[in-house]
Scaffold this active site. Structure first.
Site, mmCIF file in Angstrom:
data_model
loop_
_atom_site.group_PDB
_atom_site.id
_atom_site.type_symbol
_atom_site.label_atom_id
_atom_site.label_comp_id
_atom_site.label_asym_id
_atom_site.label_seq_id
_atom_site.Cartn_x
_atom_site.Cartn_y
_atom_site.Cartn_z
ATOM 1 N N HIS A 1 0.840 -1.196 0.000
ATOM 2 C CA HIS A 1 0.000 0.000 0.000
ATOM 3 C C HIS A 1 0.876 1.247 0.000
ATOM 4 O O HIS A 1 2.091 1.164 0.207
ATOM 5 C CB HIS A 1 -0.943 0.010 1.214
ATOM 6 C CG HIS A 1 -0.249 -0.012 2.529
ATOM 7 N ND1 HIS A 1 -0.208 -1.124 3.326
ATOM 8 C CD2 HIS A 1 0.448 0.939 3.170
ATOM 9 C CE1 HIS A 1 0.484 -0.855 4.408
ATOM 10 N NE2 HIS A 1 0.899 0.390 4.334
HETATM 11 P P1 TYD Z 1 -1.538 -2.742 7.450
HETATM 12 O O1 TYD Z 1 -1.175 -1.303 7.531
HETATM 13 O O2 TYD Z 1 -2.199 -3.244 6.215
HETATM 14 O O3 TYD Z 1 -0.267 -3.634 7.763
HETATM 15 P P2 TYD Z 1 1.159 -3.755 7.026
HETATM 16 O O4 TYD Z 1 1.448 -2.480 6.319
HETATM 17 O O5 TYD Z 1 2.106 -3.995 8.101
HETATM 18 O O6 TYD Z 1 1.119 -4.930 6.145
HETATM 19 O O7 TYD Z 1 -2.461 -3.048 8.709
HETATM 20 C C1 TYD Z 1 -2.927 -4.363 9.018
HETATM 21 C C2 TYD Z 1 -4.189 -4.217 9.836
HETATM 22 O O8 TYD Z 1 -3.932 -3.536 11.069
HETATM 23 C C3 TYD Z 1 -5.275 -3.419 9.107
HETATM 24 O O9 TYD Z 1 -6.520 -4.053 9.384
HETATM 25 C C4 TYD Z 1 -5.251 -2.070 9.784
HETATM 26 C C5 TYD Z 1 -4.749 -2.373 11.176
HETATM 27 N N1 TYD Z 1 -3.944 -1.275 11.767
HETATM 28 C C6 TYD Z 1 -4.456 -0.541 12.812
HETATM 29 O O10 TYD Z 1 -5.578 -0.754 13.295
HETATM 30 N N2 TYD Z 1 -3.676 0.465 13.346
HETATM 31 C C7 TYD Z 1 -2.452 0.757 12.864
HETATM 32 O O11 TYD Z 1 -1.763 1.688 13.366
HETATM 33 C C8 TYD Z 1 -1.944 -0.015 11.767
HETATM 34 C C9 TYD Z 1 -0.586 0.269 11.183
HETATM 35 C C10 TYD Z 1 -2.726 -1.016 11.263
#
Ligand code: TYD
Length: 140
Positions: A53
């Site tokens: 992302h």
């Molecule tokens: P995501 O940002 O997609 O993870 P990564 O970039 O590490 O692969 O986040 C995974 C899940 O966690 C998504 O459902 C959103 C949640 N999340 C939060 O609730 N708070 C946060 O600060 C972050 C970074 C993610």
């Protein structure tokens, strides 16, 4: 200088002595943003991929607190890849950059300092949407 050019490893101020190392990150001094959130990735299974992302407004600093992993960054045109394996380096990521993380070692911990609290509306999770977003922001 593009936002991708500005994404770089910051060699954090580190104090070494016989008792070990201590690295410091002070908002506004070592990194160009205030820290509103800290989160960390750990217990990542072998072969798993994270990221996938971009963020519209978020600044981040990633630090491999333990173990290692790879971070690939792109602005939709150019790419940069970083192997994170030292706790005194932070990877500064500017807004508008797509990131993919993989190759996590056993025991890897990625601590992320972020400039904003969590807002799902700041995410772009589809690569085609990201490329359109980049294109339209260049037109402004
Ligand atoms: P995501 O940002 O997609 O993870 P990564 O970039 O590490 O692969 O986040 C995974 C899940 O966690 C998504 O459902 C959103 C949640 N999340 C939060 O609730 N708070 C946060 O600060 C972050 C970074 C993610």
């Amino acid at each position: 200088m593009s936002n991708l050019d500005k994404c770089q490893l910051v060699d954090l101020r580190t104090i070494h002595d016989r008792r070990g190392n201590l690295s410091v990150i002070e908002a506004g001094i070592d990194i160009p943003f205030e820290i509103r959130r800290v989160y960390y990735l750990y217990d990542v299974p072998g072969g798993a991929e994270r990221g996938g992302h971009a963020h519209k407004n978020l600044y981040q600093l990633m630090v491999a607190m333990s173990g290692s992993f790879d971070v690939s960054l792109t602005d939709g045109i150019n790419q940069k890849k970083f192997h994170m394996n030292r706790s005194h380096y932070g990877l500064l990521i500017y807004p508008g950059i797509w990131r993919d993380l993989d190759n996590f070692s056993t025991g890897a911990v990625n601590m992320v300092l972020a400039s904003e609290r969590y807002h799902e509306s700041d995410y772009i999770r589809d690569f085609d949407n990201f490329k359109n977003y980049v294109r339209s922001s260049h037109e402004v």
